[in-house]
Scaffold this motif. Structure first.
Motif, PDB file in Angstrom:
ATOM      1  N   GLU A 100       0.735  -1.356  -0.050  1.00  0.00           N
ATOM      2  CA  GLU A 100      -0.210  -0.082  -0.077  1.00  0.00           C
ATOM      3  C   GLU A 100       0.853   1.322   0.076  1.00  0.00           C
ATOM      4  O   GLU A 100       0.505   2.344   0.631  1.00  0.00           O
ATOM      5  CB  GLU A 100      -1.041   0.111   1.278  1.00  0.00           C
ATOM      6  CG  GLU A 100      -1.903  -1.265   1.081  1.00  0.00           C
ATOM      7  CD  GLU A 100      -2.739  -1.294   2.599  1.00  0.00           C
ATOM      8  OE1 GLU A 100      -2.432  -0.341   3.314  1.00  0.00           O
ATOM      9  OE2 GLU A 100      -3.965  -2.034   2.450  1.00  0.00           O
ATOM     10  N   LEU A 101       1.930   1.168  -0.816  1.00  0.00           N
ATOM     11  CA  LEU A 101       2.805   2.531  -0.857  1.00  0.00           C
ATOM     12  C   LEU A 101       3.489   2.908   0.349  1.00  0.00           C
ATOM     13  O   LEU A 101       3.860   4.103   0.509  1.00  0.00           O
ATOM     14  CB  LEU A 101       2.066   3.548  -1.622  1.00  0.00           C
ATOM     15  CG  LEU A 101       1.524   3.359  -2.918  1.00  0.00           C
ATOM     16  CD1 LEU A 101       0.743   4.432  -3.414  1.00  0.00           C
ATOM     17  CD2 LEU A 101       2.540   3.144  -4.074  1.00  0.00           C
ATOM     18  N   ASP A 102       3.415   1.991   1.440  1.00  0.00           N
ATOM     19  CA  ASP A 102       4.125   2.166   2.865  1.00  0.00           C
ATOM     20  C   ASP A 102       5.383   1.473   2.833  1.00  0.00           C
ATOM     21  O   ASP A 102       5.407   0.344   2.779  1.00  0.00           O
ATOM     22  CB  ASP A 102       3.300   1.924   3.533  1.00  0.00           C
ATOM     23  CG  ASP A 102       3.778   2.135   5.278  1.00  0.00           C
ATOM     24  OD1 ASP A 102       4.846   2.121   5.537  1.00  0.00           O
ATOM     25  OD2 ASP A 102       2.817   2.386   6.041  1.00  0.00           O
ATOM     26  N   ILE A 103       6.502   2.397   2.974  1.00  0.00           N
ATOM     27  CA  ILE A 103       7.939   1.470   2.964  1.00  0.00           C
ATOM     28  C   ILE A 103       8.095   0.805   3.951  1.00  0.00           C
ATOM     29  O   ILE A 103       8.617  -0.454   4.000  1.00  0.00           O
ATOM     30  CB  ILE A 103       9.076   2.564   2.816  1.00  0.00           C
ATOM     31  CG1 ILE A 103      10.266   1.781   2.314  1.00  0.00           C
ATOM     32  CG2 ILE A 103       9.272   3.088   3.950  1.00  0.00           C
ATOM     33  CD1 ILE A 103      10.190   1.415   0.754  1.00  0.00           C
ATOM     34  N   GLU A 104       7.530   1.066   5.200  1.00  0.00           N
ATOM     35  CA  GLU A 104       7.752   0.161   6.638  1.00  0.00           C
ATOM     36  C   GLU A 104       6.796  -1.094   6.291  1.00  0.00           C
ATOM     37  O   GLU A 104       7.166  -2.338   6.614  1.00  0.00           O
ATOM     38  CB  GLU A 104       7.393   1.078   7.771  1.00  0.00           C
ATOM     39  CG  GLU A 104       8.178   2.209   8.096  1.00  0.00           C
ATOM     40  CD  GLU A 104       9.626   1.569   8.436  1.00  0.00           C
ATOM     41  OE1 GLU A 104       9.648   0.541   9.124  1.00  0.00           O
ATOM     42  OE2 GLU A 104      10.584   2.116   8.132  1.00  0.00           O
ATOM     43  N   LYS A 105       5.798  -1.006   5.727  1.00  0.00           N
ATOM     44  CA  LYS A 105       4.958  -2.283   5.723  1.00  0.00           C
ATOM     45  C   LYS A 105       5.573  -3.042   4.505  1.00  0.00           C
ATOM     46  O   LYS A 105       5.341  -4.447   4.566  1.00  0.00           O
ATOM     47  CB  LYS A 105       3.470  -1.548   5.085  1.00  0.00           C
ATOM     48  CG  LYS A 105       2.607  -2.760   5.082  1.00  0.00           C
ATOM     49  CD  LYS A 105       1.068  -2.496   4.819  1.00  0.00           C
ATOM     50  CE  LYS A 105       0.083  -3.636   5.049  1.00  0.00           C
ATOM     51  NZ  LYS A 105      -1.324  -3.172   4.537  1.00  0.00           N
TER      52      LYS A 105
END
Length: 336
Positions: A100-105
């Protein structure tokens, strides 16, 4: 004939989820309490699947983890089709997690897939950070990145700089000197830096008086549309967009203001999306074979699993498709 016991049966008997049973079979992490319940259920039923038997025999799960930034993308769909085709030919299955365009995820997804016992991980990354390098270096399974590159990892990607140069040479040959490049943040090195740099370098090479202004957007149609006012302040003869989807936003903006494309402003993009060929005017673009990228990436991870080295030549063909959205500038001093 007696019905074969399934993973769902084991999950029901143990009072756990089906995914917990799958993680247990793959040596992934689950609580000690759940593991005991699952083990007891398996022993009571004599449960054994072809998948489980294969894992015991070969020490492989037959599963490949796939991390993607988002699912609502034409390019991701074609990329996954290519991966799936190659994996299916080799009796492997993919497990997809979306960041979902989340680098941590994205980083969490890599760890999660490793815990679930996959044989290798494909990472369609937004960026390669120090954390990416730290995590993947500690894994005991191979990983391969696509979309981004680094000398410290295995990767297969498009030559975004070359794609930018092809488009830059094209616009220079068409006589355009006042150009806006509508691109994304440099956090995405491939599209945000390499593609843009290739374009600018080609336009300015032996082309005195040429100027390329940069306006930042994101990958969405709406964001590109909202950048229209800022772009027009530069009075460009051409707008080059980092993707075809961005182009569609600009085409809408120009159409609503009765600015004719390409008579007043030329527009072009990157990607070769099918919708760009049916829009009006049809979009000039650099076409990428995303399905082939998926095939090559899947073959790459399979080779790494077998202890082979990646092929040195992983070039993906780039094709300039000239359509209706670009006009040649005859009068070098203004719009043709």
């Amino acid at each position: 004939m007696e019905r074969k016991v399934t993973i769902q049966d084991i999950a029901t008997m143990a009072g756990v989820s089906k995914s917990s049973v799958s993680r247990y079979l793959n040596n992934g992490y689950i609580s000690e309490d759940k593991a005991k319940k699952i083990k007891s259920a398996i022993e009571r039923t004599g449960f054994e699947t072809n998948f489980f038997a294969k894992r015991l025999k070969t020490k492989k799960s037959g599963l490949i983890g796939i991390v993607i930034p988002r699912i609502d993308s034409v390019t991701v769909g074609k990329f996954l089709n290519g991966i799936n085709r190659k994996l299916r030919e080799n009796d492997y299955q993919g497990m997809i997690l979306i960041s979902e365009l989340d680098i941590e995820k994205e980083l969490d997804n890599i760890n999660s897939l490793n815990q679930q016992g996959v044989d290798g991980i494909i990472i369609n990354s937004m960026s390669i950070t120090k954390k990416h390098l730290e995590i993947t270096s500690k894994l005991n399974i191979p990983t391969i990145f696509t979309g981004q590159k680094s000398e410290f990892i295995n990767y297969i990607k498009l030559d975004d700089y070359k794609a930018g140069r092809i488009m830059g040479e094209y616009f220079k040959a068409k006589g355009h000197k006042e150009i806006v490049f509508l691109g994304i943040n440099e956090f995405d090195k491939a599209v945000g830096i390499e593609r843009k740099s290739g374009f600018i370098d080609a336009v300015k090479e032996n082309n005195p008086g040429s100027r390329v202004q940069f306006v930042e957007t994101d990958f969405t149609f709406t964001s590109a549309y909202l950048k229209g006012d800022e772009i027009l302040k530069y009075k460009p003869t051409a707008i080059v967009c980092a993707t075809d989807n961005i182009c569609l936003g600009i085409l809408r903006y120009l159409h609503e203001r009765n600015i004719k494309v390409p008579d007043e402003i030329s527009v072009a993009g990157f990607g070769g999306y099918e919708i760009g060929g049916v829009s009006y005017p049809a979009i000039t673009t650099i076409a990428f074979d995303y399905e082939l990228i998926g095939i090559k990436t899947a073959q790459g991870i399979l080779d790494l699993i077998e202890g082979k080295e990646l092929e040195e030549n992983n070039d993906i063909a780039l094709e300039l498709i000239e359509r209706e959205s670009v006009k040649e500038i005859v009068d070098k001093g203004g719009i043709g």
